[in-house]
Design a protein around this motif. Structure first.
Motif, PDB file in Angstrom:
ATOM      1  N   ASN A  11      52.548 -25.488   6.411  1.00 44.10           N
ATOM      2  CA  ASN A  11      51.491 -26.502   6.422  1.00 44.10           C
ATOM      3  C   ASN A  11      51.885 -27.697   5.558  1.00 44.10           C
ATOM      4  N   ARG A  12      52.492 -27.399   4.414  1.00 41.77           N
ATOM      5  CA  ARG A  12      52.917 -28.494   3.533  1.00 41.77           C
ATOM      6  C   ARG A  12      53.966 -29.357   4.252  1.00 41.77           C
ATOM      7  N   TYR A  13      54.907 -28.681   4.871  1.00 45.04           N
ATOM      8  CA  TYR A  13      55.977 -29.389   5.593  1.00 45.04           C
ATOM      9  C   TYR A  13      55.379 -30.316   6.667  1.00 45.04           C
ATOM     10  N   TYR A  14      54.450 -29.747   7.465  1.00 42.93           N
ATOM     11  CA  TYR A  14      53.908 -30.545   8.568  1.00 42.93           C
ATOM     12  C   TYR A  14      52.950 -31.622   8.069  1.00 42.93           C
ATOM     13  N   SER A  15      52.226 -31.369   6.952  1.00 46.24           N
ATOM     14  CA  SER A  15      51.288 -32.411   6.523  1.00 46.24           C
ATOM     15  C   SER A  15      51.983 -33.532   5.759  1.00 46.24           C
ATOM     16  N   THR A  16      53.231 -33.310   5.380  1.00 45.40           N
ATOM     17  CA  THR A  16      53.941 -34.422   4.741  1.00 45.40           C
ATOM     18  C   THR A  16      54.865 -35.110   5.760  1.00 45.40           C
ATOM     19  N   GLY A  17      54.493 -34.965   7.026  1.00 48.85           N
ATOM     20  CA  GLY A  17      55.198 -35.720   8.076  1.00 48.85           C
ATOM     21  C   GLY A  17      56.383 -34.992   8.687  1.00 48.85           C
ATOM     22  N   GLY A  18      56.620 -33.760   8.271  1.00 51.87           N
ATOM     23  CA  GLY A  18      57.743 -32.987   8.821  1.00 51.87           C
ATOM     24  C   GLY A  18      57.705 -32.997  10.346  1.00 51.87           C
ATOM     25  N   GLY A  50      55.466 -25.577  16.629  1.00 53.91           N
ATOM     26  CA  GLY A  50      55.435 -26.693  15.682  1.00 53.91           C
ATOM     27  C   GLY A  50      54.603 -27.839  16.237  1.00 53.91           C
ATOM     28  N   THR A  51      55.031 -29.069  15.983  1.00 55.20           N
ATOM     29  CA  THR A  51      54.236 -30.249  16.359  1.00 55.20           C
ATOM     30  C   THR A  51      54.454 -30.688  17.809  1.00 55.20           C
ATOM     31  N   ARG A  52      55.412 -30.053  18.502  1.00 54.46           N
ATOM     32  CA  ARG A  52      55.727 -30.482  19.871  1.00 54.46           C
ATOM     33  C   ARG A  52      56.432 -29.343  20.592  1.00 54.46           C
ATOM     34  N   SER A  53      55.831 -28.876  21.660  1.00 53.44           N
ATOM     35  CA  SER A  53      56.435 -27.773  22.400  1.00 53.44           C
ATOM     36  C   SER A  53      57.778 -28.177  22.997  1.00 53.44           C
ATOM     37  N   LEU A  54      58.661 -27.217  23.023  1.00 53.20           N
ATOM     38  CA  LEU A  54      59.949 -27.410  23.701  1.00 53.20           C
ATOM     39  C   LEU A  54      59.725 -27.794  25.174  1.00 53.20           C
ATOM     40  N   PHE A  55      58.605 -27.294  25.724  1.00 51.01           N
ATOM     41  CA  PHE A  55      58.354 -27.487  27.154  1.00 51.01           C
ATOM     42  C   PHE A  55      57.836 -28.892  27.476  1.00 51.01           C
ATOM     43  N   GLU A  56      57.679 -29.723  26.436  1.00 47.51           N
ATOM     44  CA  GLU A  56      57.436 -31.151  26.693  1.00 47.51           C
ATOM     45  C   GLU A  56      58.716 -31.787  27.244  1.00 47.51           C
ATOM     46  N   GLU A  57      59.855 -31.114  27.009  1.00 47.25           N
ATOM     47  CA  GLU A  57      61.169 -31.690  27.381  1.00 47.25           C
ATOM     48  C   GLU A  57      61.720 -31.117  28.681  1.00 47.25           C
ATOM     49  N   VAL A  58      61.003 -30.175  29.269  1.00 48.69           N
ATOM     50  CA  VAL A  58      61.562 -29.443  30.408  1.00 48.69           C
ATOM     51  C   VAL A  58      60.770 -29.819  31.652  1.00 48.69           C
ATOM     52  N   ILE A  75      49.475 -27.804  14.900  1.00 50.41           N
ATOM     53  CA  ILE A  75      48.754 -27.755  16.183  1.00 50.41           C
ATOM     54  C   ILE A  75      47.889 -28.999  16.369  1.00 50.41           C
ATOM     55  N   GLU A  76      47.261 -29.459  15.295  1.00 53.23           N
ATOM     56  CA  GLU A  76      46.472 -30.699  15.393  1.00 53.23           C
ATOM     57  C   GLU A  76      47.367 -31.858  15.844  1.00 53.23           C
ATOM     58  N   ARG A  77      48.540 -31.927  15.250  1.00 52.10           N
ATOM     59  CA  ARG A  77      49.449 -33.019  15.622  1.00 52.10           C
ATOM     60  C   ARG A  77      49.931 -32.860  17.068  1.00 52.10           C
ATOM     61  N   ALA A  78      50.165 -31.620  17.478  1.00 54.23           N
ATOM     62  CA  ALA A  78      50.629 -31.390  18.856  1.00 54.23           C
ATOM     63  C   ALA A  78      49.537 -31.779  19.856  1.00 54.23           C
ATOM     64  N   ARG A  79      48.290 -31.439  19.536  1.00 54.17           N
ATOM     65  CA  ARG A  79      47.189 -31.777  20.465  1.00 54.17           C
ATOM     66  C   ARG A  79      47.045 -33.282  20.620  1.00 54.17           C
ATOM     67  N   ALA A  80      47.386 -34.011  19.574  1.00 61.66           N
ATOM     68  CA  ALA A  80      47.261 -35.472  19.619  1.00 61.66           C
ATOM     69  C   ALA A  80      48.245 -36.092  20.630  1.00 61.66           C
ATOM     70  N   LEU A  81      49.202 -35.302  21.113  1.00 60.74           N
ATOM     71  CA  LEU A  81      50.133 -35.822  22.128  1.00 60.74           C
ATOM     72  C   LEU A  81      49.409 -36.063  23.457  1.00 60.74           C
ATOM     73  N   GLY A  82      48.255 -35.368  23.628  1.00 59.99           N
ATOM     74  CA  GLY A  82      47.496 -35.525  24.868  1.00 59.99           C
ATOM     75  C   GLY A  82      48.194 -34.930  26.078  1.00 59.99           C
ATOM     76  N   SER A  83      48.984 -33.898  25.834  1.00 58.26           N
ATOM     77  CA  SER A  83      49.754 -33.281  26.917  1.00 58.26           C
ATOM     78  C   SER A  83      48.931 -32.196  27.623  1.00 58.26           C
ATOM     79  N   PRO A  84      49.282 -31.875  28.875  1.00 54.05           N
ATOM     80  CA  PRO A  84      48.580 -30.760  29.556  1.00 54.05           C
ATOM     81  C   PRO A  84      48.907 -29.393  28.969  1.00 54.05           C
ATOM     82  N   ILE A  85      49.882 -29.303  28.095  1.00 54.59           N
ATOM     83  CA  ILE A  85      50.185 -28.007  27.455  1.00 54.59           C
ATOM     84  C   ILE A  85      49.001 -27.603  26.584  1.00 54.59           C
ATOM     85  N   GLU A  86      48.655 -26.302  26.661  1.00 54.52           N
ATOM     86  CA  GLU A  86      47.541 -25.827  25.823  1.00 54.52           C
ATOM     87  C   GLU A  86      48.105 -25.413  24.460  1.00 54.52           C
ATOM     88  N   TYR A  87      47.729 -26.136  23.430  1.00 53.59           N
ATOM     89  CA  TYR A  87      48.196 -25.824  22.073  1.00 53.59           C
ATOM     90  C   TYR A  87      47.133 -25.002  21.358  1.00 53.59           C
TER      91      TYR A  87
END
Ligand SMILES: C[S@@+](CC[C@H](N)C(=O)[O-])C[C@H]1O[C@@H](n2cnc3c(N)ncnc32)[C@H](O)[C@@H]1O
Length: 206
Positions: A11-18, A50-58, A75-87
């Motif tokens: 959480n620390r890693y991701y909240s500091t922009g990781g 993490g912040t972005r599924s591998l399957f955003e690239e496939v 997960i909050e950051r991943a959802r902000a991508l607005g992708s059809p992937i369910e995070y």
């Protein structure tokens, strides 16, 4: 069951922009070994997105992908991508974490080697086993000890290849692919471990 220090650390890693870059070896594993074994219209579960599924690239229908991570920040950051992937914010080591859902592919995105507590690993493997469809495949790329050395990295579980094989078999899987990645390794300071790729199915009764 989870080691809370590990959750806090992530959480620390991701909240500091990781922002981990797409892990090339995972993409390569998916493209060269997993894709050809997938049933059509497979429902996919990714562990530790993490912040972005591998399957955003496939190139495949992303609505069939569920990506989980125990870090609510990721997960909050991943959802902000607005992708059809369910995070989903889920801990794979929690009993019944997947609540009876079934998937044709369960793809470990370097999550399992972050779980170093034995009881938590048992629970994670049980969840994975229970969530696989009858012909489903569990695919993982995990750290293993190099052949002529012994290494330890903080908060990482690094068994030998043989120990990993035994762990997977013990959880009622049959292994259909098991390979130390060609030219693949993972470095930490001046230490290096190997990466092992495995694909397994639920064991069928004889
Ligand atoms: C090494 S990172 C990999 C991140 C990304 N998939 C990549 O390849 O760069 C491991 C990820 O697994 C997540 N994770 C660790 N333990 C977990 C658990 N018990 N349940 C769900 N996610 C977990 C972490 O929050 C982190 O995002």
């Amino acid at each position: 069951m989870t080691d809370l220090s590990s959750l806090e650390e992530f959480n620390r890693y991701y909240s500091t922009g990781g922002n981990p870059p797409v892990t090339r070896s995972l993409l390569d594993f998916f493209r060269t070994c997993v894709k050809e074994r997938m049933p059509e219209k497979a429902r996919i579960l990714e562990l530790g997105s993490g912040t972005r599924s591998l399957f955003e690239e496939v190139s495949l229908p992303r609505e069939r992908v569920t990506a989980i991570d125990f870090s609510s920040v990721a997960i909050e950051r991943a959802r902000a991508l607005g992708s059809p992937i369910e995070y989903k914010n889920l801990d794979i080591t929690f009993p019944d974490a997947l609540e009876g859902e079934k998937f044709d592919v369960i793809f470990d995105s370097h999550c399992l080697h972050c779980i170093d507590n034995r009881a938590a690993r048992v629970s994670a493997f049980k969840n994975i086993h229970d969530a696989l469809s009858e012909e489903g495949i569990f695919c993982a790329e995990m750290m293993v000890q190099p052949a002529h050395n012994s290494v330890s990295f903080p908060m990482k579980f690094i068994p030998t290849a043989r120990e990993l094989e035994e762990e997977i078999l013990k959880h009622d899987f049959q292994i259909i692919y098991f390979m130390i990645g060609r030219g693949l390794s993972f470095e930490n300071g001046n230490q290096e471990c190997d990466l092992l790729r495995v694909i397994a199915k639920r064991k069928t009764s004889a």
